[in-house]
Motif scaffolding. Structure first.
Motif, PDB file in Angstrom:
ATOM      1  N   PHE A 288       0.850  -1.127   0.165  1.00 34.78           N
ATOM      2  CA  PHE A 288      -0.076   0.019   0.054  1.00 34.78           C
ATOM      3  C   PHE A 288       0.826   1.240   0.058  1.00 34.78           C
ATOM      4  O   PHE A 288       1.604   1.348   0.458  1.00 34.78           O
ATOM      5  CB  PHE A 288      -1.059   0.033   1.064  1.00 34.78           C
ATOM      6  N   LYS A 289       0.338   2.351  -0.847  1.00 35.70           N
ATOM      7  CA  LYS A 289       1.158   3.524  -0.811  1.00 35.70           C
ATOM      8  C   LYS A 289      -0.104   4.389  -0.663  1.00 35.70           C
ATOM      9  O   LYS A 289      -0.947   4.617  -1.091  1.00 35.70           O
ATOM     10  CB  LYS A 289       1.597   3.984  -2.166  1.00 35.70           C
ATOM     11  N   SER A 290       0.235   5.394   0.501  1.00 40.67           N
ATOM     12  CA  SER A 290      -0.702   6.594   0.666  1.00 40.67           C
ATOM     13  C   SER A 290      -0.254   7.892   0.385  1.00 40.67           C
ATOM     14  O   SER A 290       1.227   8.174   0.417  1.00 40.67           O
ATOM     15  CB  SER A 290      -0.828   6.659   2.312  1.00 40.67           C
ATOM     16  N   ALA A 291      -1.121   8.688  -0.457  1.00 38.92           N
ATOM     17  CA  ALA A 291      -0.716   9.841  -1.302  1.00 38.92           C
ATOM     18  C   ALA A 291      -1.986  10.675  -1.567  1.00 38.92           C
ATOM     19  O   ALA A 291      -3.139  10.527  -1.286  1.00 38.92           O
ATOM     20  CB  ALA A 291       0.083   9.614  -2.285  1.00 38.92           C
ATOM     21  N   MET A 292      -1.735  11.948  -2.010  1.00 40.47           N
ATOM     22  CA  MET A 292      -2.861  12.659  -2.289  1.00 40.47           C
ATOM     23  C   MET A 292      -3.327  12.249  -3.773  1.00 40.47           C
ATOM     24  O   MET A 292      -3.086  11.476  -4.452  1.00 40.47           O
ATOM     25  CB  MET A 292      -2.060  14.002  -2.500  1.00 40.47           C
ATOM     26  N   ARG A 293      -4.700  12.494  -3.828  1.00 47.02           N
ATOM     27  CA  ARG A 293      -5.694  11.939  -4.878  1.00 47.02           C
ATOM     28  C   ARG A 293      -4.984  12.250  -6.157  1.00 47.02           C
ATOM     29  O   ARG A 293      -4.767  11.389  -7.141  1.00 47.02           O
ATOM     30  CB  ARG A 293      -7.072  12.958  -4.816  1.00 47.02           C
ATOM     31  N   SER A 294      -4.452  13.567  -6.592  1.00 47.86           N
ATOM     32  CA  SER A 294      -3.752  13.774  -7.754  1.00 47.86           C
ATOM     33  C   SER A 294      -2.522  12.794  -8.040  1.00 47.86           C
ATOM     34  O   SER A 294      -2.212  12.484  -9.139  1.00 47.86           O
ATOM     35  CB  SER A 294      -3.379  15.441  -7.931  1.00 47.86           C
ATOM     36  N   VAL A 295      -1.774  12.575  -6.990  1.00 44.90           N
ATOM     37  CA  VAL A 295      -0.489  11.761  -7.242  1.00 44.90           C
ATOM     38  C   VAL A 295      -1.127  10.291  -7.337  1.00 44.90           C
ATOM     39  O   VAL A 295      -0.359   9.665  -8.368  1.00 44.90           O
ATOM     40  CB  VAL A 295       0.226  11.972  -5.812  1.00 44.90           C
TER      41      VAL A 295
ATOM     42  N   PHE B 131      -4.353  19.122   5.621  1.00 46.21           N
ATOM     43  CA  PHE B 131      -3.410  18.421   4.858  1.00 46.21           C
ATOM     44  C   PHE B 131      -2.923  19.368   3.891  1.00 46.21           C
ATOM     45  O   PHE B 131      -3.569  20.445   3.806  1.00 46.21           O
ATOM     46  CB  PHE B 131      -3.812  16.970   4.284  1.00 46.21           C
ATOM     47  N   ASP B 132      -1.765  19.073   3.255  1.00 46.76           N
ATOM     48  CA  ASP B 132      -1.267  20.204   2.311  1.00 46.76           C
ATOM     49  C   ASP B 132      -2.416  20.073   1.120  1.00 46.76           C
ATOM     50  O   ASP B 132      -3.193  19.356   0.715  1.00 46.76           O
ATOM     51  CB  ASP B 132      -0.041  19.453   1.723  1.00 46.76           C
ATOM     52  N   GLN B 133      -1.987  21.038  -0.034  1.00 47.01           N
ATOM     53  CA  GLN B 133      -2.695  21.177  -1.068  1.00 47.01           C
ATOM     54  C   GLN B 133      -2.981  19.913  -1.743  1.00 47.01           C
ATOM     55  O   GLN B 133      -1.971  19.132  -1.929  1.00 47.01           O
ATOM     56  CB  GLN B 133      -2.167  22.275  -2.090  1.00 47.01           C
TER      57      GLN B 133
ATOM     58  N   VAL C 194      -0.571  19.861   8.562  1.00 46.14           N
ATOM     59  CA  VAL C 194      -0.028  18.664   9.221  1.00 46.14           C
ATOM     60  C   VAL C 194      -0.186  17.809   8.187  1.00 46.14           C
ATOM     61  O   VAL C 194      -0.872  17.501   7.147  1.00 46.14           O
ATOM     62  CB  VAL C 194      -0.879  18.495  10.538  1.00 46.14           C
ATOM     63  N   ASN C 195       0.560  16.471   8.754  1.00 46.15           N
ATOM     64  CA  ASN C 195       0.626  15.380   7.592  1.00 46.15           C
ATOM     65  C   ASN C 195       0.021  13.940   8.254  1.00 46.15           C
ATOM     66  O   ASN C 195       0.282  13.134   7.770  1.00 46.15           O
ATOM     67  CB  ASN C 195       2.200  15.178   7.266  1.00 46.15           C
ATOM     68  N   SER C 196      -0.941  14.069   9.160  1.00 47.66           N
ATOM     69  CA  SER C 196      -1.384  12.775   9.670  1.00 47.66           C
ATOM     70  C   SER C 196      -2.680  13.139  10.315  1.00 47.66           C
ATOM     71  O   SER C 196      -3.120  14.227  10.603  1.00 47.66           O
ATOM     72  CB  SER C 196      -0.601  12.099  10.816  1.00 47.66           C
ATOM     73  N   ILE C 197      -3.592  12.157  10.322  1.00 47.54           N
ATOM     74  CA  ILE C 197      -4.948  12.401  10.915  1.00 47.54           C
ATOM     75  C   ILE C 197      -4.882  12.477  12.642  1.00 47.54           C
ATOM     76  O   ILE C 197      -5.620  13.290  13.014  1.00 47.54           O
ATOM     77  CB  ILE C 197      -5.654  11.029  10.714  1.00 47.54           C
TER      78      ILE C 197
ATOM     79  N   LEU D   6      -6.338  25.067  18.150  1.00 42.00           N
ATOM     80  CA  LEU D   6      -5.768  25.886  17.573  1.00 42.00           C
ATOM     81  C   LEU D   6      -6.494  25.887  16.149  1.00 42.00           C
ATOM     82  O   LEU D   6      -6.102  26.793  15.389  1.00 42.00           O
ATOM     83  CB  LEU D   6      -4.434  25.018  17.018  1.00 42.00           C
ATOM     84  N   GLY D   7      -7.799  25.284  15.888  1.00 46.21           N
ATOM     85  CA  GLY D   7      -8.485  25.502  14.752  1.00 46.21           C
ATOM     86  C   GLY D   7      -9.727  24.497  14.530  1.00 46.21           C
ATOM     87  O   GLY D   7      -9.641  23.850  15.479  1.00 46.21           O
ATOM     88  N   ILE D   8     -10.063  24.585  13.498  1.00 49.48           N
ATOM     89  CA  ILE D   8     -11.290  23.621  12.963  1.00 49.48           C
ATOM     90  C   ILE D   8     -10.615  22.634  11.755  1.00 49.48           C
ATOM     91  O   ILE D   8      -9.854  23.038  11.064  1.00 49.48           O
ATOM     92  CB  ILE D   8     -12.597  24.261  12.604  1.00 49.48           C
ATOM     93  N   SER D   9     -11.147  21.690  11.453  1.00 53.20           N
ATOM     94  CA  SER D   9     -10.799  20.838  10.479  1.00 53.20           C
ATOM     95  C   SER D   9     -11.950  19.828   9.949  1.00 53.20           C
ATOM     96  O   SER D   9     -13.211  20.300  10.015  1.00 53.20           O
ATOM     97  CB  SER D   9      -9.716  19.726  10.945  1.00 53.20           C
ATOM     98  N   ILE D  10     -11.847  19.171   9.004  1.00 58.00           N
ATOM     99  CA  ILE D  10     -12.859  18.152   8.497  1.00 58.00           C
ATOM    100  C   ILE D  10     -12.334  16.898   8.162  1.00 58.00           C
ATOM    101  O   ILE D  10     -11.298  16.502   7.704  1.00 58.00           O
ATOM    102  CB  ILE D  10     -13.595  18.878   7.069  1.00 58.00           C
ATOM    103  N   LEU D  11     -13.054  15.925   8.646  1.00 53.91           N
ATOM    104  CA  LEU D  11     -12.927  14.386   8.398  1.00 53.91           C
ATOM    105  C   LEU D  11     -13.971  13.668   8.215  1.00 53.91           C
ATOM    106  O   LEU D  11     -15.130  14.051   8.436  1.00 53.91           O
ATOM    107  CB  LEU D  11     -11.789  14.046   9.704  1.00 53.91           C
TER     108      LEU D  11
END
Length: 297
Positions: free
Chosen positions: A123-130, A190-192, A217-220, A231-236
């Motif tokens: 398995f490889k985890s990455a952004m959708r476009s990647v 997460f990043d762009q 950040v780079n993790s759930i 520190l802020g709000i998010s979405i998951l």
């Protein structure tokens, strides 16, 4: 031309160097140079441009690279498909976004491993476009991404729909209070390229907020920790929170159907013969979801 010529060609393109390609392929530079020259003569085109620093593919080289990857993939699939044994063996490379990795990969390993114990899953985890590009470039065999997609050469299999929620610290009275509390609200994302970030930014835009401070950040776990700390709000996905973070000091808020519903699809190439291993993986999900066929794009 033989397949080894193409392997040497791909090595030069990968390392941007004849010398490094020779080292990686356990041969001498003169052999690599000769085999690439042979390809250039056979195709009647220059495949690389050379300068003092590195070697780069020409437009003709890019075209050959596309076909070279297909040829290598077809040969691997041919070897797999014509084996006389009925026991499926081999390696299947699957890509997935971060939340799929956390939620579904353990169950995938259990279900698929029980049905096909001699197949290794990577398995490889990455952004959708990647991940989409990885499937197109043969770096992974298939990938779980948010859908629907419309990319030439790819087919998609519906996996599921899940609900997204906005999350804030447990003492959050309302989302309006959070937005009115600061001139520039802070979002933990997460990043762009992340679908969740895009949905949260769309929600903010709908509220008339175009300026905000993203904290990357780079993790759930990172998202949960930062939100819990105020520190802020998010979405998951809501399932992530109820399954793994039910005891944390966070509060969730629902979204409308358009922003709050995310469809997950399994994508794979439709321009090549499917390996028996990939076919088995796809069929497992067809049976589980009750979907008769994928959607061809």
């Amino acid at each position: 031309m033989n397949t080894n010529d193409l392997k040497l060609f791909e090595a030069v393109a990968s390392y941007n160097s004849f010398t490094k390609a020779a080292e990686a392929m356990f041969t001498v530079q003169s052999n690599v140079t000769a085999r690439v020259k042979n390809l250039e003569e056979e195709f009647g085109a220059t495949l690389f441009v050379r300068n003092a620093r590195k070697v780069l593919l020409t437009p003709a080289g890019e075209v050959l690279m596309h076909y070279s990857k297909q040829i290598a993939n077809l040969l691997d699939e041919a070897k797999s498909n014509i084996k006389s044994t009925q026991v499926l063996t081999g390696l299947l490379k699957i890509g997935c976004i971060e939340t799929t990795m956390a939620l579904k990969v353990p169950q995938i390993l259990t279900d698929f491993g029980a049905a096909y114990p001699h197949i290794d899953l990577e398995f490889k985890s990455a952004m959708r476009s990647v991940l989409i590009q990885d499937v197109l470039d043969y770096r992974v065999d298939a990938a779980f991404v948010s859908g629907p997609i419309s990319v030439s050469g790819l087919q998609q299999q519906l996996i599921r729909e899940e609900q997204l929620v906005i999350l804030g610290p447990s003492n959050t009275a309302s989302l309006s209070a959070v937005l009115n509390q600061h001139t520039f609200p802070k979002i933990i994302v997460f990043d762009q390229g992340c679908i969740f970030r895009a949905r949260l930014e769309s929600w903010l835009s709908g509220k008339g907020i175009v300026q905000y401070k993203p904290i990357i950040v780079n993790s759930i776990d990172g998202i949960i920790n930062f939100v819990e700390a105020g520190l802020g709000i998010s979405i998951l996905p809501e399932e992530i929170l109820t399954s793994y973070y039910a005891g944390r000091n966070i509060k969730t808020f629902s979204l409308n159907k358009e922003l709050g519903t995310m469809t997950t699809v399994l994508i794979y190439r439709n321009n090549v013969v499917q390996s028996r291993i990939l076919e088995a993986f796809i069929n497992l999900y067809k049976e589980q979801t009750g979907v008769a066929a994928g959607c061809r794009e």
